[in-house]
Write an enzyme that holds these catalytic residues in place. Structure first.
Site, mmCIF file in Angstrom:
data_model
loop_
_atom_site.group_PDB
_atom_site.id
_atom_site.type_symbol
_atom_site.label_atom_id
_atom_site.label_comp_id
_atom_site.label_asym_id
_atom_site.label_seq_id
_atom_site.Cartn_x
_atom_site.Cartn_y
_atom_site.Cartn_z
ATOM 1 N N ASP A 89 -13.270 14.862 -4.456
ATOM 2 C CA ASP A 89 -12.859 16.134 -5.347
ATOM 3 C C ASP A 89 -14.350 16.418 -6.104
ATOM 4 O O ASP A 89 -15.804 15.944 -5.219
ATOM 5 C CB ASP A 89 -12.092 16.040 -5.849
ATOM 6 C CG ASP A 89 -11.954 17.879 -5.964
ATOM 7 O OD1 ASP A 89 -12.774 18.493 -6.539
ATOM 8 O OD2 ASP A 89 -10.232 18.328 -6.118
ATOM 9 N N ARG B 248 1.641 0.019 10.754
ATOM 10 C CA ARG B 248 3.177 0.617 11.799
ATOM 11 C C ARG B 248 3.541 -1.443 12.542
ATOM 12 O O ARG B 248 4.736 -1.140 13.133
ATOM 13 C CB ARG B 248 2.556 1.575 13.346
ATOM 14 C CG ARG B 248 2.919 2.762 12.071
ATOM 15 C CD ARG B 248 2.422 4.152 13.321
ATOM 16 N NE ARG B 248 1.135 3.406 12.835
ATOM 17 C CZ ARG B 248 -0.042 4.156 13.504
ATOM 18 N NH1 ARG B 248 0.180 5.747 14.118
ATOM 19 N NH2 ARG B 248 -0.933 4.707 12.609
ATOM 20 N N LYS C 149 0.835 -1.093 -0.116
ATOM 21 C CA LYS C 149 -0.380 -0.048 -0.247
ATOM 22 C C LYS C 149 0.953 1.445 -0.155
ATOM 23 O O LYS C 149 1.804 1.642 1.068
ATOM 24 C CB LYS C 149 -0.642 0.081 1.154
ATOM 25 C CG LYS C 149 -1.854 1.044 1.491
ATOM 26 C CD LYS C 149 -2.829 1.424 2.651
ATOM 27 C CE LYS C 149 -2.259 2.300 3.185
ATOM 28 N NZ LYS C 149 -1.913 3.371 3.124
ATOM 29 N N THR D 81 -10.922 4.245 9.918
ATOM 30 C CA THR D 81 -10.334 3.767 10.987
ATOM 31 C C THR D 81 -10.331 4.138 12.876
ATOM 32 O O THR D 81 -10.044 3.986 13.976
ATOM 33 C CB THR D 81 -9.860 2.280 11.201
ATOM 34 O OG1 THR D 81 -8.836 2.533 10.249
ATOM 35 C CG2 THR D 81 -10.398 1.025 10.511
ATOM 36 N N ASP E 209 -3.473 4.282 -2.399
ATOM 37 C CA ASP E 209 -4.343 4.491 -1.376
ATOM 38 C C ASP E 209 -3.978 6.369 -1.860
ATOM 39 O O ASP E 209 -4.342 6.703 0.383
ATOM 40 C CB ASP E 209 -4.024 4.096 -0.310
ATOM 41 C CG ASP E 209 -5.003 4.816 0.763
ATOM 42 O OD1 ASP E 209 -6.026 4.493 1.397
ATOM 43 O OD2 ASP E 209 -4.792 3.966 2.396
ATOM 44 N N LYS F 160 -7.386 8.107 -1.735
ATOM 45 C CA LYS F 160 -8.677 8.366 -0.801
ATOM 46 C C LYS F 160 -8.758 9.867 -1.424
ATOM 47 O O LYS F 160 -8.906 11.091 -1.158
ATOM 48 C CB LYS F 160 -8.038 8.495 0.730
ATOM 49 C CG LYS F 160 -7.809 8.100 1.165
ATOM 50 C CD LYS F 160 -8.072 7.624 2.673
ATOM 51 C CE LYS F 160 -7.494 7.447 4.084
ATOM 52 N NZ LYS F 160 -6.030 6.562 3.891
#
Ligand code: C5P
Length: 228
Positions: free
Chosen positions: A64, A208, A30, A118, A59, A61
């Site tokens: 617009d 992470r 990703k 999340t 990714d 996101k």
């Protein structure tokens, strides 16, 4: 269930070292805002050079007006990536416009709609949107389904209901996964892999807990074992 590893490291060289150590694993990579803004499309090429079998998830996101989103999604698709994201709250017209544009090309990426990040707790979400999180995630998921997207980004806690409210083949991608009780950091709606499996997640995203580990390769091996 498939694993997406988030490459959110501080330096390009660190991302590259991580990729080298993960060569050969059947995973998705990703590329998010930090890495893409810093390293651009050459970095996407570099991922393929390291391992041509890595699937690439860009990714960004998108959010617009419909035409701008369709243009941006088309530019992402031209990078030959396998998955992209946009915000479901951009609305039905925007999502449909994106899909109409992408369906004209031979091989398009999977398109996922972000529902509620999340990192939102139900309380924080309600404060901003004045709507209960669970209910609104389902509304956004139904809208994304109706707009012909491939799936939704949500937390493990909403995944199963999304499939009930749309279709079992409508995909869910769940970030906020902490496989071995790691710190939840800024994530609020977190779960482990068992939870993701029970919730029928098709993809889990983990950043992470992998890239901050002393031995990321080992962590990925253990995660893939758990997924199996
Ligand atoms: O480090 P961590 O495992 O929390 O990373 C989660 C990744 O998933 C980050 O790259 C973040 O941008 C992304 N993401 C998310 N929540 C969403 C969509 C994407 O955490 N709704």
């Amino acid at each position: 269930m498939q694993l997406c590893v988030a490459l959110d490291l501080e330096e390009k060289i660190q991302n590259l070292e991580l990729l080298e150590s993960l060569k050969g694993f059947p995973i998705w990579i990703k590329v998010g805002l930090r890495s893409y803004i810093r390293d651009g499309k050459e970095f996407i090429e570099k991922i393929r050079e390291i391992d041509g079998n890595f699937k690439i998830f860009l990714d960004l996101k998108l959010y617009d007006i419909p035409n701008t989103m369709a243009d941006a999604a088309f530019e992402c698709a031209k990078l030959n990536v396998d998955m992209i994201t946009l915000h479901a709250s951009s609305g039905e017209i925007a999502m449909k416009t994106v899909m109409e544009r992408l369906n004209k090309i031979q091989k398009r990426p999977l398109v996922f709609a972000i529902s509620a990040l999340t990192s939102f707790s139900p309380q924080e979400f309600k404060y901003i949107y004045n709507m209960p999180l669970d209910e609104h995630v389902q509304t956004l998921a139904k809208l994304a389904f109706k707009s012909n997207l491939d799936g939704v980004v949500c937390s493990v806690y909403e995944s199963e209901n999304i499939k009930k409210n749309t279709d079992s083949r409508f995909l869910t991608l769940t970030p906020g996964i902490r496989p071995f009780s790691e710190d939840s950091d800024d994530q609020k709606r977190v779960s482990d892999i068992e939870g993701a499996k029970k919730a029928l997640s098709d993809f889990i995203v983990i950043g992470r807990p992998i890239y901050k580990a002393d031995n990321p390769k080992k962590v990925v091996e253990r995660i893939l074992e758990k997924i199996r």
